[in-house]
Design a protein around this motif. Structure first.
Motif, PDB file in Angstrom:
ATOM      1  N   GLU A  59       0.832  -1.211   0.000  1.00 37.43           N
ATOM      2  CA  GLU A  59       0.000   0.000   0.000  1.00 37.43           C
ATOM      3  C   GLU A  59       0.863   1.254   0.000  1.00 37.43           C
ATOM      4  O   GLU A  59       0.607   2.201  -0.741  1.00 37.43           O
ATOM      5  CB  GLU A  59      -0.936  -0.017   1.208  1.00 37.43           C
ATOM      6  N   ASN A  60       1.906   1.267   0.830  1.00 36.69           N
ATOM      7  CA  ASN A  60       2.811   2.424   0.871  1.00 36.69           C
ATOM      8  C   ASN A  60       3.526   2.613  -0.456  1.00 36.69           C
ATOM      9  O   ASN A  60       3.658   3.736  -0.950  1.00 36.69           O
ATOM     10  CB  ASN A  60       3.831   2.276   1.999  1.00 36.69           C
ATOM     11  N   PHE A  61       3.999   1.519  -1.032  1.00 33.30           N
ATOM     12  CA  PHE A  61       4.700   1.612  -2.313  1.00 33.30           C
ATOM     13  C   PHE A  61       3.783   2.191  -3.382  1.00 33.30           C
ATOM     14  O   PHE A  61       4.175   3.084  -4.136  1.00 33.30           O
ATOM     15  CB  PHE A  61       5.227   0.238  -2.733  1.00 33.30           C
ATOM     16  N   ALA A  62       2.545   1.701  -3.444  1.00 33.62           N
ATOM     17  CA  ALA A  62       1.587   2.187  -4.446  1.00 33.62           C
ATOM     18  C   ALA A  62       1.226   3.649  -4.208  1.00 33.62           C
ATOM     19  O   ALA A  62       1.002   4.403  -5.156  1.00 33.62           O
ATOM     20  CB  ALA A  62       0.334   1.322  -4.438  1.00 33.62           C
ATOM     21  N   ASN A  63       1.173   4.080  -2.949  1.00 33.72           N
ATOM     22  CA  ASN A  63       0.811   5.462  -2.626  1.00 33.72           C
ATOM     23  C   ASN A  63       1.928   6.459  -2.917  1.00 33.72           C
ATOM     24  O   ASN A  63       1.660   7.614  -3.232  1.00 33.72           O
ATOM     25  CB  ASN A  63       0.398   5.588  -1.158  1.00 33.72           C
ATOM     26  N   PHE A  64       3.191   6.042  -2.809  1.00 31.22           N
ATOM     27  CA  PHE A  64       4.307   6.979  -2.898  1.00 31.22           C
ATOM     28  C   PHE A  64       5.134   6.855  -4.168  1.00 31.22           C
ATOM     29  O   PHE A  64       6.127   7.566  -4.321  1.00 31.22           O
ATOM     30  CB  PHE A  64       5.212   6.850  -1.673  1.00 31.22           C
ATOM     31  N   THR A  65       4.776   5.947  -5.069  1.00 37.79           N
ATOM     32  CA  THR A  65       5.531   5.813  -6.306  1.00 37.79           C
ATOM     33  C   THR A  65       4.604   5.876  -7.508  1.00 37.79           C
ATOM     34  O   THR A  65       3.388   5.742  -7.377  1.00 37.79           O
ATOM     35  CB  THR A  65       6.306   4.479  -6.361  1.00 37.79           C
ATOM     36  N   HIS A  66       5.188   6.068  -8.657  1.00 40.25           N
ATOM     37  CA  HIS A  66       4.448   6.110  -9.912  1.00 40.25           C
ATOM     38  C   HIS A  66       5.444   5.881 -11.050  1.00 40.25           C
ATOM     39  O   HIS A  66       6.654   5.747 -10.810  1.00 40.25           O
ATOM     40  CB  HIS A  66       3.736   7.447 -10.073  1.00 40.25           C
ATOM     41  N   LYS A  67       4.946   5.839 -12.259  1.00 41.26           N
ATOM     42  CA  LYS A  67       5.795   5.633 -13.422  1.00 41.26           C
ATOM     43  C   LYS A  67       6.940   6.651 -13.407  1.00 41.26           C
ATOM     44  O   LYS A  67       6.724   7.846 -13.232  1.00 41.26           O
ATOM     45  CB  LYS A  67       4.969   5.796 -14.704  1.00 41.26           C
ATOM     46  N   GLY A  68       8.161   6.155 -13.549  1.00 34.99           N
ATOM     47  CA  GLY A  68       9.334   7.025 -13.576  1.00 34.99           C
ATOM     48  C   GLY A  68      10.025   7.205 -12.244  1.00 34.99           C
ATOM     49  O   GLY A  68      11.126   7.744 -12.192  1.00 34.99           O
ATOM     50  N   SER A  69       9.415   6.765 -11.136  1.00 35.92           N
ATOM     51  CA  SER A  69      10.038   6.922  -9.819  1.00 35.92           C
ATOM     52  C   SER A  69      11.334   6.112  -9.747  1.00 35.92           C
ATOM     53  O   SER A  69      11.394   4.968 -10.188  1.00 35.92           O
ATOM     54  CB  SER A  69       9.102   6.432  -8.718  1.00 35.92           C
ATOM     55  N   LEU A  70      12.376   6.726  -9.170  1.00 39.48           N
ATOM     56  CA  LEU A  70      13.646   6.047  -8.941  1.00 39.48           C
ATOM     57  C   LEU A  70      13.556   5.321  -7.606  1.00 39.48           C
ATOM     58  O   LEU A  70      13.332   5.956  -6.569  1.00 39.48           O
ATOM     59  CB  LEU A  70      14.798   7.045  -8.938  1.00 39.48           C
ATOM     60  N   VAL A  71      13.707   3.991  -7.625  1.00 37.32           N
ATOM     61  CA  VAL A  71      13.542   3.198  -6.410  1.00 37.32           C
ATOM     62  C   VAL A  71      14.721   2.259  -6.220  1.00 37.32           C
ATOM     63  O   VAL A  71      15.368   1.837  -7.174  1.00 37.32           O
ATOM     64  CB  VAL A  71      12.228   2.382  -6.434  1.00 37.32           C
ATOM     65  N   GLY A  72      14.984   1.944  -4.962  1.00 39.52           N
ATOM     66  CA  GLY A  72      15.932   0.901  -4.592  1.00 39.52           C
ATOM     67  C   GLY A  72      15.125  -0.260  -4.038  1.00 39.52           C
ATOM     68  O   GLY A  72      14.236  -0.071  -3.214  1.00 39.52           O
ATOM     69  N   ILE A  73      15.416  -1.461  -4.495  1.00 42.97           N
ATOM     70  CA  ILE A  73      14.675  -2.654  -4.109  1.00 42.97           C
ATOM     71  C   ILE A  73      15.633  -3.647  -3.474  1.00 42.97           C
ATOM     72  O   ILE A  73      16.716  -3.904  -4.005  1.00 42.97           O
ATOM     73  CB  ILE A  73      14.003  -3.313  -5.344  1.00 42.97           C
ATOM     74  N   ASP A  74      15.228  -4.209  -2.343  1.00 43.70           N
ATOM     75  CA  ASP A  74      15.978  -5.259  -1.674  1.00 43.70           C
ATOM     76  C   ASP A  74      15.014  -6.425  -1.489  1.00 43.70           C
ATOM     77  O   ASP A  74      13.933  -6.246  -0.928  1.00 43.70           O
ATOM     78  CB  ASP A  74      16.484  -4.751  -0.320  1.00 43.70           C
ATOM     79  N   GLY A  75      15.373  -7.592  -1.987  1.00 43.35           N
ATOM     80  CA  GLY A  75      14.465  -8.718  -1.877  1.00 43.35           C
ATOM     81  C   GLY A  75      15.133 -10.016  -2.261  1.00 43.35           C
ATOM     82  O   GLY A  75      16.346 -10.160  -2.163  1.00 43.35           O
ATOM     83  N   ARG A  76      14.296 -10.954  -2.729  1.00 41.37           N
ATOM     84  CA  ARG A  76      14.787 -12.276  -3.106  1.00 41.37           C
ATOM     85  C   ARG A  76      14.116 -12.717  -4.398  1.00 41.37           C
ATOM     86  O   ARG A  76      13.031 -12.271  -4.727  1.00 41.37           O
ATOM     87  CB  ARG A  76      14.524 -13.287  -1.996  1.00 41.37           C
ATOM     88  N   ILE A  77      14.764 -13.612  -5.119  1.00 37.07           N
ATOM     89  CA  ILE A  77      14.203 -14.165  -6.348  1.00 37.07           C
ATOM     90  C   ILE A  77      13.272 -15.310  -5.991  1.00 37.07           C
ATOM     91  O   ILE A  77      13.591 -16.143  -5.136  1.00 37.07           O
ATOM     92  CB  ILE A  77      15.315 -14.671  -7.287  1.00 37.07           C
ATOM     93  N   GLN A  78      12.124 -15.339  -6.663  1.00 36.56           N
ATOM     94  CA  GLN A  78      11.196 -16.463  -6.501  1.00 36.56           C
ATOM     95  C   GLN A  78      10.747 -16.913  -7.883  1.00 36.56           C
ATOM     96  O   GLN A  78      10.343 -16.088  -8.705  1.00 36.56           O
ATOM     97  CB  GLN A  78       9.991 -16.038  -5.668  1.00 36.56           C
ATOM     98  N   THR A  79      10.837 -18.196  -8.137  1.00 38.99           N
ATOM     99  CA  THR A  79      10.396 -18.746  -9.416  1.00 38.99           C
ATOM    100  C   THR A  79       9.134 -19.562  -9.202  1.00 38.99           C
ATOM    101  O   THR A  79       8.919 -20.135  -8.128  1.00 38.99           O
ATOM    102  CB  THR A  79      11.484 -19.630 -10.053  1.00 38.99           C
ATOM    103  N   SER A  80       8.297 -19.598 -10.229  1.00 41.35           N
ATOM    104  CA  SER A  80       7.071 -20.396 -10.182  1.00 41.35           C
ATOM    105  C   SER A  80       6.704 -20.788 -11.606  1.00 41.35           C
ATOM    106  O   SER A  80       7.293 -20.303 -12.573  1.00 41.35           O
ATOM    107  CB  SER A  80       5.937 -19.607  -9.530  1.00 41.35           C
ATOM    108  N   SER A  81       5.720 -21.664 -11.727  1.00 40.93           N
ATOM    109  CA  SER A  81       5.243 -22.062 -13.043  1.00 40.93           C
ATOM    110  C   SER A  81       3.760 -22.386 -12.958  1.00 40.93           C
ATOM    111  O   SER A  81       3.243 -22.690 -11.883  1.00 40.93           O
ATOM    112  CB  SER A  81       6.024 -23.266 -13.573  1.00 40.93           C
ATOM    113  N   TYR A  82       3.103 -22.296 -14.101  1.00 41.03           N
ATOM    114  CA  TYR A  82       1.684 -22.630 -14.197  1.00 41.03           C
ATOM    115  C   TYR A  82       1.378 -23.021 -15.636  1.00 41.03           C
ATOM    116  O   TYR A  82       2.168 -22.772 -16.544  1.00 41.03           O
ATOM    117  CB  TYR A  82       0.809 -21.457 -13.745  1.00 41.03           C
TER     118      TYR A  82
END
Length: 178
Positions: A59-82
């Motif tokens: 919710e915070n990310f959607a409220n404070f960012t938009h197309k063109g926003s410069l962001v730093g992301i820290d996370g992990r890779i997740q793979t899936s299939s369907y």
């Protein structure tokens, strides 16, 4: 085992915020990350990386960012299939965001957006999903992870080229090592 991803880039579109049937918020977005080298035409290619963030952070990310926003992301890779409607197996790789930082001040963001024809607003802040802390990244009293604190820096003010410079330092995407 280590599964850690750190990205710095710009959003290719506004984040898409949805809610699960249980009421959990989930936002998905794509980050464009320039490659370090140029192609044969002298232009920089970019990788477009899908990311997903959950709950209050979404919710915070959607409220404070938009197309063109410069962001730093820290996370992990997740793979899936369907299996898609044609019965073919589709593989998917996403970055599951654990922390994010908005890397532009509101003025820089508005200036960048006006240069590119965007009209939305944002602010500069850090959000840690795990601890649910929402802190201003411009807090100059924070000690960094390398042990540089105010008492160590106060002795080196004469050799610090940025001492007393309240306007900060502008760093473009081309200046970043990644």
């Amino acid at each position: 085992m280590i599964n850690r991803v750190i990205l710095v880039g710009r959003l290719t579109r506004d984040p898409e915020l949805r809610y699960t049937s249980n009421g959990a918020a989930v936002a998905s977005f794509t980050v464009a990350v320039n490659r370090q080298f140029t192609n044969s035409n002298g232009d920089r290619d970019a990788d477009f990386i899908r990311c997903v963030v959950w709950r209050k952070a979404a919710e915070n990310f959607a409220n404070f960012t938009h197309k063109g926003s410069l962001v730093g992301i820290d996370g992990r890779i997740q793979t899936s299939s369907y299996d898609n409607q044609q019965g073919q197996r589709v593989y998917r790789t996403d970055i599951m965001v654990e922390n994010f930082s908005l890397l532009e001040t509101k003025a820089e963001n508005e200036r960048h957006n006006s240069d590119n024809g965007y009209n939305n607003q944002s602010s500069s802040s850090n959000y840690n999903q795990n601890s649910n802390n929402y802190n201003n990244s411009n807090n100059s009293n924070n000690q960094n992870q390398y042990g540089n604190n105010q008492s160590n820096n106060s002795n080196n003010n004469s050799s610090d080229p940025f001492h007393g410079n309240s306007s900060g330092v502008h760093i473009s995407d081309d200046d970043l090592p990644f």
